[in-house]
Design a protein around this motif. Structure first.
Motif: not given
Length: 341
Positions: A15-26, A291-302
């Motif tokens: 869904g729409w939120v996955s685009a922000y997740h995928l950008s963060a994973w990239r 977008q930076g919040a998604y980036d930071a969340t994914i980075a924090h997870f890793l």
């Protein structure tokens, strides 16, 4: 994970939120890669594949989990599927990051966590607190810039639920699933603010709450007034949220004021201010911060999986936010027919 091998990530939900997740994973390709995505909607899958390189796709999570050798799963599906999907991933021994909320209710989350004891690592994707201006505000509070906090006020206002000349409600155009959510404003939106207030100010309890519905195109609440009391010192925190506020923008911006003995700290959309014994002013780019919040969340997870940091939004932490949500619904005794509009 051993050596320099990248973690293999499977994403559930396109869904729409996955685009922000995928950008963060990239942005984390040096240590993780989304190798597969699952969603029953072919059009949703194709929209993501058109913008992002993902090697394989599946019509369902079970098929993906059976076929792929994964290290972790990113759950972006609607909240009514979260508990089921977490169970599936945990049964495979995978690490999990799951969009908030963990489950559709506090009790469901309690039962889920009891089942998961000792199975993999789980983080709730609660990204609001990772927004750059809230991280800065937390730093200001920690250095004592405000002095002793006396009270706090939070506003989140939008005109998105007001019908335009054609009868369309912008909030429902952007997020059509709002129409059928049985718990809307508090569980879907205000939950972010409650978590952020906990992050900034500490643990709280709900003193009182009132919820209302502004229109019959939705089944749940889109107006809320909540009073919280900080544990320990009794500081009151008021939260006003309204998605049908005349004069407000269709896309809301946070407005938070923290009144202290040395200064008032204020966030007005993208502008962060300190006014008092010391004056400060800092602005943030809203799109970059979002977008930076998604980036930071994914980075924090890793980072947490790698043992570099303690996991902030662990299940135990998130349960405290869910408890506040549950108390708001309980104390408000919300009945949509009381305010049918």
């Amino acid at each position: 994970m051993t050596g320099t091998r990248r973690r293999r990530i499977g994403m559930v939900g396109a869904g729409w939120v996955s685009a922000y997740h995928l950008s963060a994973w990239r942005r984390q390709l040096h240590r993780a890669e989304v190798v597969a995505i699952a969603d029953p909607s072919r059009s949703a899958i194709e929209a993501r594949l058109a913008a992002f390189e993902v090697a394989r796709n599946y019509a369902g999570a079970e098929a993906m989990l059976e076929a792929e050798q994964l290290d972790a799963v990113d759950i972006c599906a609607p909240r009514e599927f979260h508990a089921e999907l977490v169970r599936l991933a945990a049964a495979k021994g995978l690490d999990i990051i799951c969009q908030k909320p963990l489950a559709s209710s506090y009790d469901e989350a309690v039962h889920l966590l009891a089942e998961l004891s000792g199975k993999g690592r789980l983080m709730i994707h609660e990204n609001w607190r990772f927004r750059a201006y809230y991280r800065r505000l937390k730093a200001w509070l920690d250095e004592g810039l405000a002095g002793d906090v006396r009270q706090a006020q939070f506003e989140f206002l939008s005109s998105g639920m007001l019908a335009d000349a054609e009868g369309r409600r912008p909030a429902l155009v952007r997020q059509p699933f709002f129409r059928t959510q049985e718990r809307l404003l508090v569980m879907e939106v205000m939950i972010h603010h409650l978590d952020t207030l906990r992050y900034l100010l500490g643990e709280m309890e709900v003193v009182g709450a009132r919820l209302e519905r502004s229109n019959r195109d939705i089944v749940a609440e889109d107006v809320a007034c909540v009073v919280l009391r900080r544990l320990g010192d009794g500081v009151l925190v008021t939260v006003n949220a309204n998605l049908a506020a005349h004069g407000a923008p269709p896309v809301p911006r946070d407005h938070l004021r923290i009144f202290g003995t040395r200064a008032t700290l204020e966030l007005q959309g993208n502008l962060l201010l300190a006014q008092g014994a010391e004056q400060r002013r800092e602005s943030f780019d809203l799109d970059e911060t979002y977008q930076g919040a998604y980036d930071a969340t994914i980075a924090h997870f890793l980072d947490s999986l790698d043992g570099k940091v303690a996991m902030e939004t662990s299940p135990g932490d998130n349960m405290k936010t869910l408890a506040l949500v549950e108390d708001i619904y309980r104390l408000s005794r919300f009945d949509p027919e009381r305010n049918p509009r």
